[in-house]
Design an enzyme around this catalytic site. Sequence first.
Site, PDB file in Angstrom:
ATOM      1  N   ALA A  72       0.819  -1.215   0.000  1.00  0.00           N
ATOM      2  CA  ALA A  72       0.000   0.000   0.000  1.00  0.00           C
ATOM      3  C   ALA A  72       0.852   1.265   0.000  1.00  0.00           C
ATOM      4  O   ALA A  72       0.442   2.292  -0.540  1.00  0.00           O
ATOM      5  CB  ALA A  72      -0.946  -0.004   1.188  1.00  0.00           C
ATOM      6  N   THR A  73       2.037   1.214   0.586  1.00  0.00           N
ATOM      7  CA  THR A  73       2.909   2.396   0.571  1.00  0.00           C
ATOM      8  C   THR A  73       3.222   2.781  -0.875  1.00  0.00           C
ATOM      9  O   THR A  73       3.076   3.944  -1.270  1.00  0.00           O
ATOM     10  CB  THR A  73       4.222   2.109   1.328  1.00  0.00           C
ATOM     11  OG1 THR A  73       3.909   1.770   2.673  1.00  0.00           O
ATOM     12  CG2 THR A  73       5.157   3.302   1.302  1.00  0.00           C
ATOM     13  N   GLN A 180      -6.454  -1.186   5.245  1.00  0.00           N
ATOM     14  CA  GLN A 180      -7.069  -1.850   6.408  1.00  0.00           C
ATOM     15  C   GLN A 180      -8.467  -2.368   6.090  1.00  0.00           C
ATOM     16  O   GLN A 180      -9.054  -3.078   6.902  1.00  0.00           O
ATOM     17  CB  GLN A 180      -7.164  -0.864   7.583  1.00  0.00           C
ATOM     18  CG  GLN A 180      -5.859  -0.391   8.140  1.00  0.00           C
ATOM     19  CD  GLN A 180      -5.153  -1.439   9.004  1.00  0.00           C
ATOM     20  OE1 GLN A 180      -5.730  -2.445   9.395  1.00  0.00           O
ATOM     21  NE2 GLN A 180      -3.892  -1.203   9.285  1.00  0.00           N
ATOM     22  N   HIS A 202      -0.876  -7.985   3.356  1.00  0.00           N
ATOM     23  CA  HIS A 202      -0.445  -8.487   4.659  1.00  0.00           C
ATOM     24  C   HIS A 202      -1.295  -8.056   5.851  1.00  0.00           C
ATOM     25  O   HIS A 202      -1.059  -8.487   6.978  1.00  0.00           O
ATOM     26  CB  HIS A 202       1.043  -8.203   4.902  1.00  0.00           C
ATOM     27  CG  HIS A 202       1.378  -6.792   5.282  1.00  0.00           C
ATOM     28  ND1 HIS A 202       1.553  -6.411   6.586  1.00  0.00           N
ATOM     29  CD2 HIS A 202       1.580  -5.687   4.549  1.00  0.00           C
ATOM     30  CE1 HIS A 202       1.865  -5.112   6.622  1.00  0.00           C
ATOM     31  NE2 HIS A 202       1.880  -4.654   5.394  1.00  0.00           N
ATOM     32  N   THR A 241       9.430  -7.290 -12.781  1.00  0.00           N
ATOM     33  CA  THR A 241       8.908  -8.646 -12.964  1.00  0.00           C
ATOM     34  C   THR A 241       7.854  -8.956 -11.914  1.00  0.00           C
ATOM     35  O   THR A 241       8.075  -8.722 -10.721  1.00  0.00           O
ATOM     36  CB  THR A 241      10.058  -9.669 -12.859  1.00  0.00           C
ATOM     37  OG1 THR A 241      11.017  -9.367 -13.877  1.00  0.00           O
ATOM     38  CG2 THR A 241       9.564 -11.095 -13.025  1.00  0.00           C
ATOM     39  N   CYS A 327       4.106   2.174  13.356  1.00  0.00           N
ATOM     40  CA  CYS A 327       5.126   2.864  12.575  1.00  0.00           C
ATOM     41  C   CYS A 327       5.737   3.999  13.377  1.00  0.00           C
ATOM     42  O   CYS A 327       6.829   4.444  13.098  1.00  0.00           O
ATOM     43  CB  CYS A 327       4.541   3.442  11.296  1.00  0.00           C
ATOM     44  SG  CYS A 327       3.382   2.360  10.513  1.00  0.00           S
TER      45      CYS A 327
HETATM   46  C1  LIG Z   1      -0.242  -0.866   6.613  1.00  0.00           C
HETATM   47  C2  LIG Z   1      -0.773   0.355   5.972  1.00  0.00           C
HETATM   48  C3  LIG Z   1      -0.113   0.966   4.905  1.00  0.00           C
HETATM   49  C4  LIG Z   1       1.210   0.452   4.384  1.00  0.00           C
HETATM   50  O1  LIG Z   1       1.032  -0.735   3.685  1.00  0.00           O
HETATM   51  P1  LIG Z   1       2.310  -1.604   3.210  1.00  0.00           P
HETATM   52  O2  LIG Z   1       1.679  -2.637   2.350  1.00  0.00           O
HETATM   53  O3  LIG Z   1       2.882  -2.160   4.464  1.00  0.00           O
HETATM   54  O4  LIG Z   1       3.207  -0.704   2.485  1.00  0.00           O
HETATM   55  C5  LIG Z   1      -0.684   2.072   4.328  1.00  0.00           C
HETATM   56  N1  LIG Z   1      -1.847   2.564   4.768  1.00  0.00           N
HETATM   57  C6  LIG Z   1      -2.526   2.019   5.800  1.00  0.00           C
HETATM   58  C7  LIG Z   1      -3.812   2.606   6.234  1.00  0.00           C
HETATM   59  C8  LIG Z   1      -1.996   0.896   6.433  1.00  0.00           C
HETATM   60  O5  LIG Z   1      -2.662   0.377   7.450  1.00  0.00           O
END
Ligand SMILES: *Cc1c(COP(=O)(O)O)cnc(C)c1O
Length: 384
Positions: A72-73, A180, A202, A241, A327
């Site tokens: 998500a980042t 989330q 994850h 890839t 974090c």
């Molecule tokens: C965990 C999280 C992220 C980051 O996701 P990653 O897949 O670990 O990069 C971004 N936004 C929210 C709201 C999250 O809970």
Amino acid sequence: MQRPIYLDCHATTPLDPRVLTAMLPYFTEHFGNPASTHQYGWEAEAAVKRSRQILAEAIHAAPEEIVFTSGATEANNLAIKGVAETCFSKGRHLITLQTEHSAVLDPCRYLQTLGFEVTVLPVQPNGLLDLDILEKAIRSDTILVSVMAANNEIGVLQPLSEIGAICHHHQVLFHTDAAQAIAKIPLNVQAMQIDLMSLTAHKVYGPKGIGALYVRRRDPRVQLAPQLHGGGHERGMRSGTLYTPQIVGFAEAVQLGLAELETEAKRQTELRDRLWHKLRSLSSIHLNGHPTQRLPGNLNISVEGVNGQALALGLQPLAAVSSGSACTSAQLEPSHVLTALGRSPALAHASLRFGIGRFNTLEEIDRVAAGAIETIQSLRQRIL
Ligand SMILES: *Cc1c(COP(=O)(O)O)cnc(C)c1O
């Protein structure tokens, strides 16, 4: 030695064994590069295609609208910087929320250094966005509104359909970070008028290191500048890839989550409410965020007269929980989310987040409730 009960499902979740089973053949037998034009490539490509289809259906999108990322980042970065780069001739103004994840706030701050303007909207004391404030903040040069689906600290669910309608009415693109929310609450990019949506595996019992960005192709067609240049994978939007085993695991995790969405939401809500009911028998305990419009497994509390770090530490042998967001828990600053709710620095520091998940049981919740009450009482006595 027994390990503590895991109650930190907003930081990450354990991989579901069924997901691992689905992934394994793609590490070994079916190791091909999905871009290769021979048997090995075709096998991997077929698995990626199937997974893309599952993920698209999960959010009512088309398969071509799913762009795989590392999580998500990366999806947030691609959405926010990618739109800014393609739309800057239309305008240079973006809107987001004070309670967003740093993976949204930091790309916005970066854009400010390049000359973009960002309005960071406040939230109500319950964590919800005030729609009137959003509507008033939209200008003729606004190009993007980014509002998360579910908050990672307080679990609050923002009114996506209403936000989508406002953005659509003003012809501004709507991005939502649904890291989330995916497979925990129903998501529909058509009904909710979402143009871009960040996902990750994850947080929903899938593997780490894989996610996706939904990019709307029609009404309107979203143009996105790639942030990784290379072989032109993912229709040029994200080179690299494709990571077949992770993609297969991501789709399997989302499929399982959707199949069990209602029963799990009900079960986790009951566990969460049971925990809260027991904890609130103590005096001077506050719930952070909206009481019902929140993720089923989320409980975030502030305990007067107790430091959240000390409380989390005191609970350590029994339960793995987080004080503030995972974090930022290395920092000593109070959570920016709790501060945005209007909580005093003292109460923000006195916070504890329980993230209940698929593998937690009633018996575990009762043990944690009893342990937390005992820890809070002894910490309070020490202060008096
Ligand atoms: C965990 C999280 C992220 C980051 O996701 P990653 O897949 O670990 O990069 C971004 N936004 C929210 C709201 C999250 O809970």
